[in-house]
Write an enzyme that holds these catalytic residues in place. Structure first.
Site, short mmCIF file in Angstrom:
data_model
loop_
_atom_site.label_atom_id
_atom_site.label_comp_id
_atom_site.label_asym_id
_atom_site.label_seq_id
_atom_site.Cartn_x
_atom_site.Cartn_y
_atom_site.Cartn_z
N SER A 14 -9.60 -11.66 4.70
CA SER A 14 -9.01 -12.44 5.77
C SER A 14 -10.10 -13.19 6.53
O SER A 14 -11.24 -12.72 6.64
CB SER A 14 -8.24 -11.54 6.74
OG SER A 14 -6.99 -11.16 6.18
N SER A 74 0.84 -1.19 0.00
CA SER A 74 0.00 0.00 0.00
C SER A 74 0.88 1.25 0.00
O SER A 74 2.10 1.16 0.15
CB SER A 74 -0.89 0.01 1.25
OG SER A 74 -0.07 0.10 2.42
N ASP A 97 -4.45 -9.74 4.45
CA ASP A 97 -3.51 -8.95 5.24
C ASP A 97 -3.72 -9.17 6.73
O ASP A 97 -2.81 -9.52 7.46
CB ASP A 97 -3.64 -7.47 4.89
CG ASP A 97 -2.55 -6.61 5.54
OD1 ASP A 97 -1.54 -7.17 6.00
OD2 ASP A 97 -2.70 -5.38 5.57
N ASP A 112 -1.02 -1.72 -4.07
CA ASP A 112 -2.37 -1.89 -3.54
C ASP A 112 -3.02 -0.53 -3.32
O ASP A 112 -2.41 0.38 -2.76
CB ASP A 112 -2.28 -2.67 -2.23
CG ASP A 112 -3.63 -3.16 -1.74
OD1 ASP A 112 -4.55 -3.32 -2.56
OD2 ASP A 112 -3.76 -3.41 -0.51
#
Length: 405
Positions: free
Chosen positions: A292, A107, A334, A140
């Site tokens: 996730s 990111s 993540d 990202d």
């Protein structure tokens, strides 16, 4: 499913003058010691050199190559966020153990935290250490064309233009704004062989009707259901107009650990929407963000060692597998990795309060995160496929995008 199934044919007539001009002009973004996705030795060999340092090719490839292979063989690829060396080591060890292709994504926050040069060289080190594993280096949630272009300059082989939000990364954008900025990035990135992921719809919690925010990115305030679910009609039009390689869709998932207050059912996790979109754009690679699973075993370890994470639920692996069956090819993970690392660190520090060597808790953090990555590679069907993916550098990819002989 054939390669280059989405928007741009592999073979066609000569490109237009505009396309050729873009290719020529944007090639200047890649300069110095980097040659279109591969590291080239900075030491130019001379006749008097006793040791000639040859060009070192590494397995950095455009993400599109991986997603095409995943689509043709009906599997998904987890994309893991990275900020430091230990995370990259965890992912690469898991990939080597399972023979899986790798998407390492960073990111804007990660690029700022690690530093551009550190992050780039860490990923290049991964490619040198594991030359037989194809790796995509992915930006990202790029918030603007400028962010995406800076990523390309820094060696990324894939970028995400998140035009679902304005460039402040928190205000929901109009559809036309999204189309325009994403198309701009696609034109520039494809000219140098770099893959592009777009996003349509805002990630948010269908239970609460609010957006999410993670690592400085996310819609703020209350959102409508229409904003939090990607419209299939818009998805079809968006892909046609932008030529994205992959499309992240909103289906009820969200970033962070606090996704659902209960095990999610079809009213708050809309796998049926993924299926509907796939029917409309079957040749486009779909992406699930915020996926996730929030494993209970890591929550228990964290809380048993001084943590205070309340009861929460993630996206069940079985639901992700359902998504993979209906077109999802990239799955962003993540939080699970963060939880695994935190569990290992807390456990190690509590176990031996006198220990002060950081390696004491960093080594088990690699082990715990590696386990998460291996589990996801196996569950999503990536395992066994790294060695089957052909190597394509960015020069070749650019020619495929615009069919330049």
């Amino acid at each position: 499913m054939a390669a280059f199934i989405n928007t741009v044919p592999v073979t066609s007539s000569k490109p237009s003058t505009v396309q050729a001009a873009i290719c020529n002009a944007k090639a200047s973004f890649v300069s110095g010691n980097r040659k279109m996705g591969y590291l080239v030795s900075a030491n130019k060999p001379t006749k008097s050199s006793e040791f000639v340092k040859e060009e070192t090719q590494m397995a950095l490839v455009p993400m599109r190559i991986m997603l095409d292979h995943a689509a043709a063989n009906d599997y998904g690829i987890p994309a893991f966020n990275v900020n430091n060396m230990e995370q990259i080591q965890s992912i690469m060890q898991a990939a080597a153990a399972t023979n899986s292709p790798v998407i390492l994504q960073a990111s804007r926050g990660a690029r700022s935290y690690a530093g551009e040069n550190f992050l780039r060289h860490l990923i290049q080190a991964a490619a040198e250490t594991y030359p037989d594993i194809p790796i995509a280096m992915h930006q990202d949630h790029g918030n603007s064309p400028a962010t995406c272009l800076s990523a390309i300059r820094n060696g990324f082989t894939s970028v995400m233009m998140d035009g679902s939000l304005e460039d402040d990364a928190k205000t929901p954008a109009s559809y036309e704004y999204n189309v325009n900025v994403t198309k701009t990035v696609c034109d520039l990135a494809h000219a140098v062989g770099v893959s592009v992921e777009g996003e349509l719809g805002c990630l948010g919690n269908l239970e609460t009707g609010t957006g999410d925010k993670e690592d400085g990115v996310g819609a703020e305030g209350v959102l409508s259901v229409d904003q939090m679910l990607t419209d299939p009609n818009e998805a079809e039009d968006f892909v046609s107009r932008t030529k994205v390689d992959a499309l992240a869709i909103a289906c009820g998932t969200s970033h962070g650990a606090y996704k659902f207050s209960r095990p999610p059912t079809g009213d708050v996790l809309r796998i049926d929407r993924i299926e509907e979109i796939h029917r409309r754009i079957p040749n486009t690679h779909l992406v699930m963000h915020g996926s996730s699973s929030v494993p209970i075993e890591y929550l228990e370890i964290i809380n048993a060692n001084g943590g205070a994470i309340p009861e929460t639920y993630g996206v069940p692996v079985e639901e992700i597998q359902r998504g993979i069956k209906v077109g999802v090819r990239k799955v962003n993970i993540d939080t699970d990795c963060r939880l695994a690392i935190t569990a290992a660190v807390r456990e190690a520090l509590i176990k031996n309060a006198k220990e002060f060597d950081p390696r004491h808790f960093l080594k088990p953090s690699i082990k715990y995160m590696q386990k998460v990555c291996e589990d996801r590679y196996i569950a999503f069907g990536s395992a066994g496929n790294a060695s089957k993916i052909g190597r394509v550098d960015l020069d070749t990819m650019a020619k495929k995008y615009y069919a330049i002989a």
